[in-house]
Design a protein around this motif. Structure first.
Motif, PDB file in Angstrom:
ATOM      1  N   LEU A 232       0.820  -1.207   0.000  1.00  0.00           N
ATOM      2  CA  LEU A 232       0.000   0.000   0.000  1.00  0.00           C
ATOM      3  C   LEU A 232       0.855   1.259   0.000  1.00  0.00           C
ATOM      4  CD1 LEU A 232      -2.796  -1.086   2.516  1.00  0.00           C
ATOM      5  CD2 LEU A 232      -3.047  -0.769   0.045  1.00  0.00           C
ATOM      6  N   SER A 233       1.987   1.223   0.689  1.00  0.00           N
ATOM      7  CA  SER A 233       2.869   2.395   0.717  1.00  0.00           C
ATOM      8  C   SER A 233       3.508   2.643  -0.642  1.00  0.00           C
ATOM      9  CB  SER A 233       3.952   2.219   1.785  1.00  0.00           C
ATOM     10  OG  SER A 233       4.844   1.168   1.441  1.00  0.00           O
ATOM     11  N   GLU A 234       3.660   1.601  -1.430  1.00  0.00           N
ATOM     12  CA  GLU A 234       4.248   1.743  -2.764  1.00  0.00           C
ATOM     13  C   GLU A 234       3.226   2.215  -3.796  1.00  0.00           C
ATOM     14  OE1 GLU A 234       5.725  -2.154  -3.517  1.00  0.00           O
ATOM     15  OE2 GLU A 234       7.560  -1.902  -2.320  1.00  0.00           O
ATOM     16  N   ALA A 235       1.954   2.218  -3.445  1.00  0.00           N
ATOM     17  CA  ALA A 235       0.909   2.573  -4.396  1.00  0.00           C
ATOM     18  C   ALA A 235       0.792   4.083  -4.576  1.00  0.00           C
ATOM     19  CB  ALA A 235      -0.425   2.008  -3.927  1.00  0.00           C
ATOM     20  N   ASP A 236       0.472   4.483  -5.795  1.00  0.00           N
ATOM     21  CA  ASP A 236       0.152   5.881  -6.063  1.00  0.00           C
ATOM     22  C   ASP A 236      -1.321   6.165  -5.793  1.00  0.00           C
ATOM     23  OD1 ASP A 236       2.767   6.550  -7.017  1.00  0.00           O
ATOM     24  OD2 ASP A 236       2.291   5.517  -8.901  1.00  0.00           O
TER      25      ASP A 236
ATOM     26  N   ASN B 126       0.446   4.507 -10.880  1.00  0.00           N
ATOM     27  CA  ASN B 126      -0.255   5.326 -11.866  1.00  0.00           C
ATOM     28  C   ASN B 126      -0.350   4.658 -13.231  1.00  0.00           C
ATOM     29  OD1 ASN B 126      -0.952   7.543 -10.252  1.00  0.00           O
ATOM     30  ND2 ASN B 126       1.097   8.442 -10.464  1.00  0.00           N
ATOM     31  N   ASP B 127       0.591   3.744 -13.514  1.00  0.00           N
ATOM     32  CA  ASP B 127       0.546   3.061 -14.806  1.00  0.00           C
ATOM     33  C   ASP B 127      -0.412   1.864 -14.801  1.00  0.00           C
ATOM     34  OD1 ASP B 127       1.856   1.155 -13.282  1.00  0.00           O
ATOM     35  OD2 ASP B 127       3.652   1.064 -14.539  1.00  0.00           O
ATOM     36  N   GLY B 128      -1.066   1.613 -13.648  1.00  0.00           N
ATOM     37  CA  GLY B 128      -2.062   0.555 -13.576  1.00  0.00           C
ATOM     38  C   GLY B 128      -1.597  -0.747 -12.964  1.00  0.00           C
ATOM     39  N   MET B 129      -0.324  -0.856 -12.622  1.00  0.00           N
ATOM     40  CA  MET B 129       0.164  -2.098 -12.019  1.00  0.00           C
ATOM     41  C   MET B 129      -0.271  -2.185 -10.552  1.00  0.00           C
ATOM     42  SD  MET B 129       1.603  -3.939 -14.275  1.00  0.00           S
ATOM     43  CE  MET B 129       2.275  -5.180 -13.153  1.00  0.00           C
TER      44      MET B 129
ATOM     45  N   MET C  82     -12.086  -3.321  -8.456  1.00  0.00           N
ATOM     46  CA  MET C  82     -11.217  -3.164  -9.632  1.00  0.00           C
ATOM     47  C   MET C  82     -11.753  -2.065 -10.551  1.00  0.00           C
ATOM     48  SD  MET C  82      -8.501  -5.157  -9.639  1.00  0.00           S
ATOM     49  CE  MET C  82      -8.042  -5.463 -11.352  1.00  0.00           C
ATOM     50  N   ASP C  83     -13.072  -2.004 -10.685  1.00  0.00           N
ATOM     51  CA  ASP C  83     -13.672  -0.956 -11.510  1.00  0.00           C
ATOM     52  C   ASP C  83     -13.457   0.413 -10.882  1.00  0.00           C
ATOM     53  OD1 ASP C  83     -15.506  -0.994 -14.022  1.00  0.00           O
ATOM     54  OD2 ASP C  83     -16.448   0.494 -12.704  1.00  0.00           O
ATOM     55  N   GLU C  84     -13.551   0.467  -9.569  1.00  0.00           N
ATOM     56  CA  GLU C  84     -13.313   1.735  -8.882  1.00  0.00           C
ATOM     57  C   GLU C  84     -11.876   2.198  -9.070  1.00  0.00           C
ATOM     58  OE1 GLU C  84     -15.112   2.821  -5.297  1.00  0.00           O
ATOM     59  OE2 GLU C  84     -16.379   1.028  -5.121  1.00  0.00           O
ATOM     60  N   MET C  85     -10.941   1.260  -9.017  1.00  0.00           N
ATOM     61  CA  MET C  85      -9.537   1.621  -9.229  1.00  0.00           C
ATOM     62  C   MET C  85      -9.306   2.093 -10.665  1.00  0.00           C
ATOM     63  SD  MET C  85      -6.461   2.054  -8.187  1.00  0.00           S
ATOM     64  CE  MET C  85      -6.188   1.222  -6.612  1.00  0.00           C
ATOM     65  N   ALA C  86      -9.887   1.394 -11.625  1.00  0.00           N
ATOM     66  CA  ALA C  86      -9.733   1.798 -13.022  1.00  0.00           C
ATOM     67  C   ALA C  86     -10.243   3.234 -13.230  1.00  0.00           C
ATOM     68  CB  ALA C  86     -10.470   0.835 -13.944  1.00  0.00           C
ATOM     69  N   TRP C  87     -11.369   3.565 -12.596  1.00  0.00           N
ATOM     70  CA  TRP C  87     -11.918   4.908 -12.711  1.00  0.00           C
ATOM     71  C   TRP C  87     -10.966   5.942 -12.111  1.00  0.00           C
ATOM     72  CZ3 TRP C  87     -14.716   8.466 -14.786  1.00  0.00           C
ATOM     73  CH2 TRP C  87     -15.062   9.615 -14.081  1.00  0.00           C
ATOM     74  N   LYS C  88     -10.406   5.621 -10.946  1.00  0.00           N
ATOM     75  CA  LYS C  88      -9.492   6.565 -10.315  1.00  0.00           C
ATOM     76  C   LYS C  88      -8.231   6.773 -11.154  1.00  0.00           C
ATOM     77  CE  LYS C  88     -10.536   6.637  -5.401  1.00  0.00           C
ATOM     78  NZ  LYS C  88      -9.940   6.667  -4.048  1.00  0.00           N
ATOM     79  N   LEU C  89      -7.785   5.711 -11.822  1.00  0.00           N
ATOM     80  CA  LEU C  89      -6.589   5.795 -12.658  1.00  0.00           C
ATOM     81  C   LEU C  89      -6.890   6.379 -14.041  1.00  0.00           C
ATOM     82  CD1 LEU C  89      -5.079   2.265 -11.872  1.00  0.00           C
ATOM     83  CD2 LEU C  89      -4.146   4.464 -11.111  1.00  0.00           C
ATOM     84  N   LYS C  90      -8.174   6.577 -14.323  1.00  0.00           N
ATOM     85  CA  LYS C  90      -8.620   7.019 -15.654  1.00  0.00           C
ATOM     86  C   LYS C  90      -8.156   6.037 -16.732  1.00  0.00           C
ATOM     87  CE  LYS C  90     -10.594  10.496 -13.781  1.00  0.00           C
ATOM     88  NZ  LYS C  90     -12.025  10.359 -13.457  1.00  0.00           N
ATOM     89  N   MET C  91      -8.230   4.754 -16.400  1.00  0.00           N
ATOM     90  CA  MET C  91      -7.908   3.683 -17.343  1.00  0.00           C
ATOM     91  C   MET C  91      -9.181   2.973 -17.769  1.00  0.00           C
ATOM     92  SD  MET C  91      -4.520   1.681 -15.931  1.00  0.00           S
ATOM     93  CE  MET C  91      -4.521   0.574 -17.359  1.00  0.00           C
ATOM     94  N   ASP C  92      -9.162   2.441 -18.975  1.00  0.00           N
ATOM     95  CA  ASP C  92     -10.261   1.583 -19.397  1.00  0.00           C
ATOM     96  C   ASP C  92     -10.268   0.347 -18.492  1.00  0.00           C
ATOM     97  OD1 ASP C  92     -12.152   0.808 -21.910  1.00  0.00           O
ATOM     98  OD2 ASP C  92     -11.119  -0.958 -21.122  1.00  0.00           O
ATOM     99  N   PRO C  93     -11.441  -0.071 -17.968  1.00  0.00           N
ATOM    100  CA  PRO C  93     -11.491  -1.210 -17.045  1.00  0.00           C
ATOM    101  C   PRO C  93     -10.960  -2.514 -17.636  1.00  0.00           C
ATOM    102  CG  PRO C  93     -13.552   0.017 -16.992  1.00  0.00           C
ATOM    103  CD  PRO C  93     -12.761   0.566 -18.133  1.00  0.00           C
ATOM    104  N   ILE C  94     -11.105  -2.686 -18.957  1.00  0.00           N
ATOM    105  CA  ILE C  94     -10.575  -3.898 -19.590  1.00  0.00           C
ATOM    106  C   ILE C  94      -9.056  -3.826 -19.658  1.00  0.00           C
ATOM    107  CG2 ILE C  94     -10.498  -5.224 -21.740  1.00  0.00           C
ATOM    108  CD1 ILE C  94     -13.412  -4.470 -22.197  1.00  0.00           C
TER     109      ILE C  94
END
Length: 727
Positions: A166-170, A292-295, A363-375
């Motif tokens: 969690l500390s490594e997460a953006d 931030n890159d989605g990993m 996972m969908d909530e994270m995709a939204w926060k990252l502004k990434m397509d959920p797929i």
């Protein structure tokens, strides 16, 4: 549907037992013609906790036709549990009417046996019980958190270091998701006709696992297993509620012994709320960290559930979170609250159905926060290694499911910003979720009987104690025999559901198709091999089955076979995978919503019969939609009984609630899974369906719905998520 060949597996043929069902000739548990049969009706407690202090049976016993009123005072003595909080299993004993203690509202406290069903029902209402209530009954989930304990079953799991991850997460998502109590409600009520003859039990029972039912009866009554026969020729649905032997079956066996006549017990629809299991309420706290890159960097899944006060069951909600994505730091934990409600037990895709709602919503909530397509977000975190087991997957086509489904669904037309796709008063949203389901494969025995008939054709009969719970077992087993004996399906009969037949694991857990069909395959292969060996015919020589029997100068031949997982199987993680896509229309003023379209893509090994497999997915999607639309069992907070106790108030989806549905099966034969390349499909269809609908609702409205079911009232009252601009 297109067919693959005229015989054998792969063809979308009609169910081979279909004509029996539509003509009423298929015998279900309560329909067997048993002579001298009488009827019994269970009596339920009306308190959540306490003791029976007196019982008045006199009025009931005066009625014409009443043969016996059975309570703890005169019941047969049965084997009871050695300790409190015994873990429930599919072959557990089921003691009943053994003491004056009451553990939950609706627990069986008596049984009336009478000449007719109506007499038994009426007399049951005349038996009077006086109770001493215990005020310490625990019936309120929210107020009982302090009583939660960590089950001592080794289910808690971790890898890496969650805090470090969690500390490594953006970006971090931390949310709680709630799923309510649900009930199975197969169309066929639970039922049994039980009798004794010369110290042996005969039971026609609606059970998913015949061998385990014989074990439960023999263990409860302390008699040899060989003296118990259970027949479950046709089962009208189970969804997990008929995996284990419930108390009504033990009461029927007991009553049959006491009155010396066959006894039929049919559980009423109302009693199926209180006496045949349920899916427990689950509160699931998710914590997900990502760059931030989605990993993904971390994923935690904490589940708080309840069990009964005298038996333990825990739904494995975190199962999917341990293996679906590539995440180095992972933690799954469980806590249980003992409550004075009946013991919950497995319901279709236990753990996956509920756990995937939490995981795939988060996972969908994270995709939204990252502004990434959920797929794209899911694909970025794909893995070909099961990090939980530290083993490679035998095959994993999740990425293909997502990409092919996106193309089929028209995902490219989705607008990322919620609330921007409109049509009149409707807000339109698209949602997606990934799905996975363990594909077990268990040891299975089978017998094949070959008969050379006067017309020169060979008729084959396959026997095993496996059951058909409406999934199509009869059909796919017949197709398997057709394939390996090289005869038309019309020349194959399948006999199932009799404990006198070779032992199988029964129906449940998505292992049926792989286990049954490989067992049938082994028997058929052994038959052909035996016939060839008897006449020194090379195994690779193609000789018709009829000719083999003629060369052996016999008209009948029997062979048995056994199939079980290989050593290679144990070195891999074997799962089916899928993806769900959903289009939802929400009325912006009323909160009413409609599921317009659903697309399901699955990779589940060799599809033995596309028609029956399609039916399984449709059923799963329907149950998944039911989780979202309406299904919820409510507990009365003062007395502990269920407020919802009929289909008038426990609502399930109907045709008008559902959508246009497309189902796609990816071509796959996983020979690591088993020789036939079959994987489970029955529970994959329900997994993560609820999340795809909730995610579509967010895409339509900008509102995150984290508590099931999602009602119009909840939608209207919910606030738009921070960062969403709805015009």
């Amino acid at each position: 549907m297109n067919t693959v060949k005229k015989s054998g597996v792969g063809q979308a043929i009609d169910r081979v037992e279909g004509h029996l069902k539509v003509t009423g000739k298929a015998k279900y548990a309560s329909e067997f013609p048993v002579e001298n049969k009488v009827y019994a009706q269970g009596i339920n407690s009306t308190i959540a906790k306490g003791e029976i202090v007196s019982i008045d049976t006199s009025e009931a016993e005066k009625l014409d036709g009443v043969l016996k009123v059975i309570t703890y005072k005169n019941a047969e003595k049965l084997k009871t549990f050695d300790k409190e909080m015994t873990a429930i299993g599919t072959d557990s004993i089921a003691p009943v009417l053994q003491s004056n203690k009451v553990n939950y509202y609706g627990e069986y406290v008596g049984l009336v046996v009478a000449e007719t069903f109506e007499q038994a029902q009426y007399a049951a209402r005349l038996v009077k019980f006086e109770y001493k209530k215990d005020p310490s009954a625990v019936i309120k989930f929210e107020e009982s958190r302090s009583k939660a304990y960590t089950p001592d079953n080794g289910s808690n799991y971790s890898r890496g270091d969650m805090q470090k991850g969690l500390s490594e997460a953006d970006v971090v998502v931390e949310q709680t998701y709630n799923t309510p109590i649900e009930h199975h409600h197969p169309m066929e009520l639970h039922a049994i006709i039980a009798s004794w003859e010369n110290g042996k039990v005969m039971a026609y029972a609606s059970q998913q696992m015949v061998d385990d039912a014989t074990i439960a009866i023999s263990s409860t009554f302390q008699i040899p297993k060989k003296d118990v026969r259970v027949v479950s020729a046709f089962v009208g649905g189970g969804f997990g509620s008929k995996l284990n032997l419930e108390r009504h079956a033990i009461m029927a066996v007991m009553a049959a012994k006491m009155v010396g006549r066959p006894v039929q017990v049919t559980v009423t629809r109302t009693q199926m709320f209180t006496n045949t299991g349920m899916r427990q309420q689950n509160e699931q706290k998710m914590r997900i960290g990502a760059k931030n890159d989605g990993m993904l960097t971390a994923l935690s899944h904490e589940t708080l559930s309840h069990t009964s006060t005298n038996m333990e069951y825990q739904e494995p909600c975190g199962m999917v979170s341990k293996m679906l994505y590539k995440v180095p730091h992972n933690e799954v934990t469980y806590k249980l609250i003992p409550m004075n409600i009946q013991t919950p037990f497995a319901m279709r895709a236990p753990g996956e159905a509920t756990g995937s709602f939490a995981l795939e919503s988060a996972m969908d909530e994270m995709a939204w926060k990252l502004k990434m397509d959920p797929i794209d977000f899911r694909i970025k975190n794909d893995t070909q290694t099961d990090l939980h087991e530290n083993r490679p997957f035998s095959s994993r086509l999740l990425v293909e499911c997502l990409r092919i489904g996106a193309d089929k669904f028209g995902w490219k037309d989705r607008k990322m910003e919620p609330g921007t796709n409109k049509k009149g008063n409707w807000l339109i949203g698209y949602g997606v979720s990934a799905a996975s389901r363990n594909s077990p494969y268990q040891r299975t025995y089978s017998k094949v009987i070959l008969d050379l008939e006067d017309d020169g054709k060979v008729h084959a009969t396959i026997q095993m104690d496996g059951t058909d719970i409406g999934t199509g077992s009869y059909t796919i087993i017949a197709q398997t025999a057709s394939e390996y004996l090289k005869i038309p399906v019309e020349q194959v009969s399948v006999e199932l559901g009799d404990s006198n037949f070779p032992v199988t694991p029964g129906s449940g857990g998505s292992w049926g198709a792989a286990s049954y069909c490989n067992g049938a395959r082994a028997a058929c292969e052994n038959a052909v091999k035996g016939l060839k060996d008897n006449r020194n015919i090379p195994q690779d020589e193609n000789v018709a089955l009829a000719e083999l029997l003629k060369r052996n100068q016999i008209k009948t031949f029997e062979a048995e076979g056994m199939a079980e997982p290989s050593k290679e199987f144990e070195e891999y993680s074997v799962f089916s995978f899928g993806a769900n896509f959903c289009e939802v229309w929400v009325d912006k003023d009323t909160g009413m919503y409609r599921i317009k379209r659903m697309v399901n893509v699955g990779s589940a090994g060799k599809i033995l019969n596309p028609k029956t497999a399609y039916g399984q997915i449709i059923g799963g999607l329907t149950m998944g939609a039911g989780m979202v639309i309406a299904e919820k069992t409510q507990v009365e907070p003062n007395f502990g009984n269920f407020i919802t106790r009929s289909f008038a108030d426990y609502h399930v989806p109907v045709n008008l609630d559902l959508a246009n549905i497309d189902v796609v099966f990816l071509p796959e034969e996983d020979k690591i899974a088993n020789k036939m390349g079959i994987k489970g499909i029955g529970e994959l269809g329900i997994t993560s369906v609820a999340a795809s609908i909730a995610n579509a609702i967010f895409n339509a409205t900008g509102k995150r719905m984290r508590d099931l079911p999602i009602t119009p009232e909840k939608l209207i009252e919910a606030e738009v998520e921070e960062g969403v601009a709805i015009s």
